[in-house]
Design a protein around this motif. Structure first.
Motif, PDB file in Angstrom:
ATOM      1  N   LEU A 106     -21.978   0.614   0.285  1.00  0.00           N
ATOM      2  CA  LEU A 106     -20.789   0.493  -0.556  1.00  0.00           C
ATOM      3  C   LEU A 106     -19.484   0.706   0.212  1.00  0.00           C
ATOM      4  O   LEU A 106     -18.410   0.555  -0.364  1.00  0.00           O
ATOM      5  N   LEU A 107     -19.555   1.042   1.475  1.00  0.00           N
ATOM      6  CA  LEU A 107     -18.344   1.313   2.240  1.00  0.00           C
ATOM      7  C   LEU A 107     -17.558   0.044   2.530  1.00  0.00           C
ATOM      8  O   LEU A 107     -18.127  -1.009   2.775  1.00  0.00           O
ATOM      9  N   VAL A 108     -16.233   0.178   2.526  1.00  0.00           N
ATOM     10  CA  VAL A 108     -15.358  -0.877   3.023  1.00  0.00           C
ATOM     11  C   VAL A 108     -15.255  -0.618   4.522  1.00  0.00           C
ATOM     12  O   VAL A 108     -14.651   0.376   4.936  1.00  0.00           O
ATOM     13  N   PRO A 109     -15.838  -1.461   5.364  1.00  0.00           N
ATOM     14  CA  PRO A 109     -15.964  -1.168   6.791  1.00  0.00           C
ATOM     15  C   PRO A 109     -14.655  -0.904   7.524  1.00  0.00           C
ATOM     16  O   PRO A 109     -14.581  -0.013   8.343  1.00  0.00           O
ATOM     17  N   ARG A 110     -13.606  -1.618   7.237  1.00  0.00           N
ATOM     18  CA  ARG A 110     -12.385  -1.514   8.032  1.00  0.00           C
ATOM     19  C   ARG A 110     -11.698  -0.167   7.917  1.00  0.00           C
ATOM     20  O   ARG A 110     -10.859   0.178   8.735  1.00  0.00           O
ATOM     21  N   LEU A 111     -12.015   0.627   6.901  1.00  0.00           N
ATOM     22  CA  LEU A 111     -11.326   1.890   6.694  1.00  0.00           C
ATOM     23  C   LEU A 111     -12.232   3.101   6.766  1.00  0.00           C
ATOM     24  O   LEU A 111     -11.850   4.175   6.347  1.00  0.00           O
ATOM     25  N   ASN A 112     -13.410   2.941   7.304  1.00  0.00           N
ATOM     26  CA  ASN A 112     -14.363   4.039   7.283  1.00  0.00           C
ATOM     27  C   ASN A 112     -14.691   4.546   8.668  1.00  0.00           C
ATOM     28  O   ASN A 112     -15.370   3.860   9.443  1.00  0.00           O
ATOM     29  N   GLY A 129      -6.838 -13.027  -6.367  1.00  0.00           N
ATOM     30  CA  GLY A 129      -8.273 -13.239  -6.429  1.00  0.00           C
ATOM     31  C   GLY A 129      -9.048 -12.043  -6.948  1.00  0.00           C
ATOM     32  O   GLY A 129     -10.259 -12.052  -6.981  1.00  0.00           O
ATOM     33  N   GLY A 130      -8.335 -11.021  -7.365  1.00  0.00           N
ATOM     34  CA  GLY A 130      -9.012  -9.835  -7.852  1.00  0.00           C
ATOM     35  C   GLY A 130      -8.911  -9.689  -9.354  1.00  0.00           C
ATOM     36  O   GLY A 130      -8.241 -10.448 -10.037  1.00  0.00           O
ATOM     37  N   GLU A 131      -9.596  -8.708  -9.833  1.00  0.00           N
ATOM     38  CA  GLU A 131      -9.584  -8.331 -11.241  1.00  0.00           C
ATOM     39  C   GLU A 131      -9.336  -6.830 -11.231  1.00  0.00           C
ATOM     40  O   GLU A 131      -9.746  -6.136 -10.301  1.00  0.00           O
ATOM     41  N   SER A 132      -8.680  -6.313 -12.230  1.00  0.00           N
ATOM     42  CA  SER A 132      -8.377  -4.881 -12.214  1.00  0.00           C
ATOM     43  C   SER A 132      -9.657  -4.052 -12.327  1.00  0.00           C
ATOM     44  O   SER A 132     -10.649  -4.471 -12.922  1.00  0.00           O
ATOM     45  N   CYS A 133      -9.591  -2.858 -11.757  1.00  0.00           N
ATOM     46  CA  CYS A 133     -10.733  -1.941 -11.870  1.00  0.00           C
ATOM     47  C   CYS A 133     -10.965  -1.551 -13.329  1.00  0.00           C
ATOM     48  O   CYS A 133     -12.104  -1.444 -13.767  1.00  0.00           O
ATOM     49  N   GLU A 134      -9.878  -1.361 -14.072  1.00  0.00           N
ATOM     50  CA  GLU A 134     -10.022  -1.008 -15.482  1.00  0.00           C
ATOM     51  C   GLU A 134     -10.794  -2.091 -16.238  1.00  0.00           C
ATOM     52  O   GLU A 134     -11.692  -1.780 -17.027  1.00  0.00           O
ATOM     53  N   SER A 135     -10.478  -3.359 -15.992  1.00  0.00           N
ATOM     54  CA  SER A 135     -11.168  -4.441 -16.706  1.00  0.00           C
ATOM     55  C   SER A 135     -12.634  -4.551 -16.284  1.00  0.00           C
ATOM     56  O   SER A 135     -13.434  -5.152 -16.997  1.00  0.00           O
ATOM     57  N   CYS A 167      -3.854   1.938  -8.360  1.00  0.00           N
ATOM     58  CA  CYS A 167      -4.506   0.929  -7.530  1.00  0.00           C
ATOM     59  C   CYS A 167      -4.701   1.406  -6.101  1.00  0.00           C
ATOM     60  O   CYS A 167      -3.794   1.962  -5.478  1.00  0.00           O
ATOM     61  N   LEU A 168      -5.900   1.170  -5.582  1.00  0.00           N
ATOM     62  CA  LEU A 168      -6.227   1.495  -4.193  1.00  0.00           C
ATOM     63  C   LEU A 168      -6.175   0.242  -3.311  1.00  0.00           C
ATOM     64  O   LEU A 168      -6.689   0.240  -2.194  1.00  0.00           O
ATOM     65  N   ASN A 169      -5.563  -0.818  -3.830  1.00  0.00           N
ATOM     66  CA  ASN A 169      -5.324  -2.065  -3.080  1.00  0.00           C
ATOM     67  C   ASN A 169      -6.591  -2.696  -2.521  1.00  0.00           C
ATOM     68  O   ASN A 169      -6.636  -3.120  -1.374  1.00  0.00           O
ATOM     69  N   GLY A 180     -14.156  -5.145  -6.495  1.00  0.00           N
ATOM     70  CA  GLY A 180     -14.749  -4.389  -7.585  1.00  0.00           C
ATOM     71  C   GLY A 180     -14.167  -2.994  -7.711  1.00  0.00           C
ATOM     72  O   GLY A 180     -13.163  -2.671  -7.088  1.00  0.00           O
ATOM     73  N   ILE A 181     -14.795  -2.165  -8.515  1.00  0.00           N
ATOM     74  CA  ILE A 181     -14.304  -0.798  -8.720  1.00  0.00           C
ATOM     75  C   ILE A 181     -14.330  -0.061  -7.390  1.00  0.00           C
ATOM     76  O   ILE A 181     -15.332  -0.062  -6.672  1.00  0.00           O
ATOM     77  N   THR A 182     -13.201   0.580  -7.078  1.00  0.00           N
ATOM     78  CA  THR A 182     -13.008   1.200  -5.778  1.00  0.00           C
ATOM     79  C   THR A 182     -12.811   2.703  -5.928  1.00  0.00           C
ATOM     80  O   THR A 182     -12.153   3.157  -6.861  1.00  0.00           O
ATOM     81  N   MET A 183     -13.393   3.457  -4.994  1.00  0.00           N
ATOM     82  CA  MET A 183     -13.248   4.916  -4.946  1.00  0.00           C
ATOM     83  C   MET A 183     -12.890   5.324  -3.526  1.00  0.00           C
ATOM     84  O   MET A 183     -13.414   4.763  -2.569  1.00  0.00           O
ATOM     85  N   LYS A 184     -12.038   6.323  -3.395  1.00  0.00           N
ATOM     86  CA  LYS A 184     -11.711   6.874  -2.086  1.00  0.00           C
ATOM     87  C   LYS A 184     -12.096   8.341  -2.092  1.00  0.00           C
ATOM     88  O   LYS A 184     -11.822   9.058  -3.044  1.00  0.00           O
ATOM     89  N   VAL A 185     -12.755   8.783  -1.016  1.00  0.00           N
ATOM     90  CA  VAL A 185     -13.249  10.151  -0.918  1.00  0.00           C
ATOM     91  C   VAL A 185     -12.583  10.837   0.272  1.00  0.00           C
ATOM     92  O   VAL A 185     -12.620  10.327   1.394  1.00  0.00           O
ATOM     93  N   PHE A 186     -11.978  11.981  -0.009  1.00  0.00           N
ATOM     94  CA  PHE A 186     -11.341  12.803   1.018  1.00  0.00           C
ATOM     95  C   PHE A 186     -12.134  14.092   1.175  1.00  0.00           C
ATOM     96  O   PHE A 186     -12.716  14.553   0.216  1.00  0.00           O
ATOM     97  N   PRO A 187     -12.216  14.701   2.316  1.00  0.00           N
ATOM     98  CA  PRO A 187     -11.402  14.464   3.499  1.00  0.00           C
ATOM     99  C   PRO A 187     -11.958  13.390   4.424  1.00  0.00           C
ATOM    100  O   PRO A 187     -11.349  13.064   5.431  1.00  0.00           O
ATOM    101  N   GLN A 188     -13.090  12.795   4.099  1.00  0.00           N
ATOM    102  CA  GLN A 188     -13.706  11.808   4.985  1.00  0.00           C
ATOM    103  C   GLN A 188     -12.926  10.499   5.053  1.00  0.00           C
ATOM    104  O   GLN A 188     -13.153   9.707   5.952  1.00  0.00           O
ATOM    105  N   ASN A 189     -12.048  10.267   4.089  1.00  0.00           N
ATOM    106  CA  ASN A 189     -11.263   9.040   4.025  1.00  0.00           C
ATOM    107  C   ASN A 189     -12.164   7.813   3.872  1.00  0.00           C
ATOM    108  O   ASN A 189     -11.897   6.750   4.421  1.00  0.00           O
ATOM    109  N   SER A 190     -13.247   7.970   3.142  1.00  0.00           N
ATOM    110  CA  SER A 190     -14.183   6.877   2.902  1.00  0.00           C
ATOM    111  C   SER A 190     -13.736   6.069   1.697  1.00  0.00           C
ATOM    112  O   SER A 190     -13.386   6.631   0.658  1.00  0.00           O
ATOM    113  N   LEU A 191     -13.757   4.764   1.845  1.00  0.00           N
ATOM    114  CA  LEU A 191     -13.386   3.870   0.756  1.00  0.00           C
ATOM    115  C   LEU A 191     -14.624   3.100   0.332  1.00  0.00           C
ATOM    116  O   LEU A 191     -15.220   2.376   1.133  1.00  0.00           O
ATOM    117  N   TYR A 192     -15.024   3.295  -0.911  1.00  0.00           N
ATOM    118  CA  TYR A 192     -16.195   2.621  -1.463  1.00  0.00           C
ATOM    119  C   TYR A 192     -15.757   1.466  -2.351  1.00  0.00           C
ATOM    120  O   TYR A 192     -14.766   1.566  -3.068  1.00  0.00           O
TER     121      TYR A 192
END
Length: 111
Positions: free
Chosen positions: A100-106, A20-26, A56-58, A63-75
């Protein structure tokens, strides 16, 4: 400026790992990555923020996904229009951009 040293991983993968997804590159992740690099430099954060392209950040459905460390935030669903708000909130004010946060991982959301 209260920014702390951070690492940003921007998914630029052309592979879809979730149904059900589309690649971030596309979705334009490569262009978003370059624009983010420019905006980080313009904001004077180049010494504090390391930007890297990522496999891939799974989170393909989100949509386009970003992960920020050290906070381990997934946008998720990051667009070029979000970058100024994201940079200011997360890297200057040291507050996640909650819309923009993905709640389950923040950890910021206490979930």
């Amino acid at each position: 400026m209260s920014a702390k040293k951070c690492l940003i991983l921007v998914c630029t993968s052309s592979i879809v790992h979730q149904r059900g997804g589309e690649s971030c590159e596309s979705r334009g992740a490569t262009n978003l990555f370059e624009l983010l690099r420019q905006k980080i430099a313009s904001a004077g954060l180049a010494d504090l923020v390391t930007l890297r392209s990522s496999a891939c950040l799974n989170n393909c459905q989100a949509g386009i996904t970003m992960k920020v460390f050290p906070q381990n935030s997934l946008y998720r669903n990051v667009t070029p229009d979000d970058l100024d708000d994201l940079i200011h909130s997360h890297f200057v004010l040291n507050k996640p951009l909650e819309r923009l946060l993905v709640p389950r991982l923040n950890p910021f959301l206490g979930l």
